[in-house]
Every structure is written in structure tokens, then in C-alpha cells.
Design a protein around this motif. Structure first.
Motif, PDB file in Angstrom:
ATOM      1  N   CYS A 189       0.820  -1.208   0.000  1.00 48.97           N
ATOM      2  CA  CYS A 189       0.000   0.000   0.000  1.00 48.97           C
ATOM      3  C   CYS A 189       0.856   1.261   0.000  1.00 48.97           C
ATOM      4  O   CYS A 189       1.928   1.301   0.600  1.00 48.97           O
ATOM      5  CB  CYS A 189      -0.884   0.034   1.242  1.00 48.97           C
ATOM      6  SG  CYS A 189      -2.029  -1.349   1.368  1.00 48.97           S
ATOM      7  N   ASP A 218      -5.432   9.429   0.424  1.00 45.23           N
ATOM      8  CA  ASP A 218      -5.466   8.618  -0.795  1.00 45.23           C
ATOM      9  C   ASP A 218      -4.851   7.274  -0.445  1.00 45.23           C
ATOM     10  O   ASP A 218      -3.859   7.215   0.283  1.00 45.23           O
ATOM     11  CB  ASP A 218      -4.634   9.232  -1.923  1.00 45.23           C
ATOM     12  CG  ASP A 218      -5.140  10.595  -2.372  1.00 45.23           C
ATOM     13  OD1 ASP A 218      -6.323  10.901  -2.175  1.00 45.23           O
ATOM     14  OD2 ASP A 218      -4.318  11.347  -2.929  1.00 45.23           O
ATOM     15  N   TYR A 253      -3.518   3.655  -2.294  1.00 41.44           N
ATOM     16  CA  TYR A 253      -3.196   2.867  -3.481  1.00 41.44           C
ATOM     17  C   TYR A 253      -2.791   1.471  -3.020  1.00 41.44           C
ATOM     18  O   TYR A 253      -2.015   1.326  -2.072  1.00 41.44           O
ATOM     19  CB  TYR A 253      -2.033   3.490  -4.260  1.00 41.44           C
ATOM     20  CG  TYR A 253      -2.351   4.856  -4.818  1.00 41.44           C
ATOM     21  CD1 TYR A 253      -2.755   4.999  -6.146  1.00 41.44           C
ATOM     22  CD2 TYR A 253      -2.247   5.996  -4.032  1.00 41.44           C
ATOM     23  CE1 TYR A 253      -3.052   6.255  -6.664  1.00 41.44           C
ATOM     24  CE2 TYR A 253      -2.536   7.247  -4.542  1.00 41.44           C
ATOM     25  CZ  TYR A 253      -2.939   7.364  -5.858  1.00 41.44           C
ATOM     26  OH  TYR A 253      -3.235   8.598  -6.368  1.00 41.44           O
ATOM     27  N   GLU A 256      -2.677   0.573  -7.710  1.00 39.52           N
ATOM     28  CA  GLU A 256      -3.994   1.011  -8.193  1.00 39.52           C
ATOM     29  C   GLU A 256      -4.679   1.891  -7.146  1.00 39.52           C
ATOM     30  O   GLU A 256      -4.686   1.563  -5.957  1.00 39.52           O
ATOM     31  CB  GLU A 256      -4.888  -0.199  -8.482  1.00 39.52           C
ATOM     32  CG  GLU A 256      -4.356  -1.130  -9.549  1.00 39.52           C
ATOM     33  CD  GLU A 256      -4.360  -0.499 -10.936  1.00 39.52           C
ATOM     34  OE1 GLU A 256      -5.285   0.276 -11.239  1.00 39.52           O
ATOM     35  OE2 GLU A 256      -3.428  -0.778 -11.704  1.00 39.52           O
ATOM     36  N   ALA A 257      -5.285   2.976  -7.598  1.00 39.35           N
ATOM     37  CA  ALA A 257      -6.018   3.854  -6.688  1.00 39.35           C
ATOM     38  C   ALA A 257      -7.249   3.128  -6.155  1.00 39.35           C
ATOM     39  O   ALA A 257      -8.044   2.591  -6.924  1.00 39.35           O
ATOM     40  CB  ALA A 257      -6.426   5.131  -7.402  1.00 39.35           C
TER      41      ALA A 257
END
Length: 97
Positions: free
Chosen positions: A25, A39, A41, A45-46
Motif C-alpha cells: 500500500c 489517498d 493505493y 492502483e487507486a
């Protein structure tokens, strides 16, 4: 339930790379005006973008997201929403699994 504390610095914008339950992450945390936004990820990937951080409110509340577990901030001295000036002392970012 397992609980893992994610170390944050007392700075207004930062990025942390951490493995959470074997999930690679990247967590970005920043303060804009008086609010903290996150945020997340996973595997590049978001998963969550611009999640508003509130005390004891999950950041990844939706089961359809490709992330196992939950992230949330906890105020250890009360019930206020997080501020970067208290990261690591008053406000903890926790991973629950």
C-alpha cells in the motif's frame, strides 16, 4: 481482530509505503484548510482518493473495494477530527483486519 498502527510524521503532507495484510500500500495524507484527506493505493492502483478523515470513521468502508481491512484515525484524547500537528501522539492512523 488485528490492529496495526501506521506511523505518520507531524507534517501537513506525506506519503507512507506499508504492507497491510500482505497488501502493498501507498497512503498519502495531507491537510487542506482544517481537514485531513487520504489517498490509498494498493498494488499501484487507486482504491480511495480524497477520503475525508474523521475521528473513528472508516476510510475504506465499501466491501467492493480491492482492499482487505479498514483504515481509520482515532483521537486518543477525545473525539476530534485529526490534525497533522498531533499525528503519532494524539491521532493514530490504524489498520484493522
Amino acid at each position: 481482530m488485528n490492529v496495526q498502527t501506521i506511523s505518520l510524521q507531524q507534517v501537513a503532507a506525506q506519503q507512507v509505503e506499508v504492507a497491510l495484510n500482505k497488501q502493498p500500500c501507498v497512503i498519502r495524507v495531507c491537510q487542506r484548510d482544517s481537514d485531513i484527506y487520504v489517498d490509498l493505493y494498493v498494488n499501484g492502483e487507486a482504491v480511495v482518493l480524497g477520503a475525508l478523515a474523521r475521528d473513528r470513521v472508516g476510510l475504506t468502508r465499501h466491501s467492493y473495494l480491492p482492499f482487505k481491512g479498514e483504515l481509520l484515525f482515532v483521537d486518543t484524547h477525545g473525539r476530534e477530527d485529526p490534525r497533522y500537528t498531533g499525528f503519532g501522539e494524539r491521532w493514530q492512523l490504524l489498520y484493522l483486519n
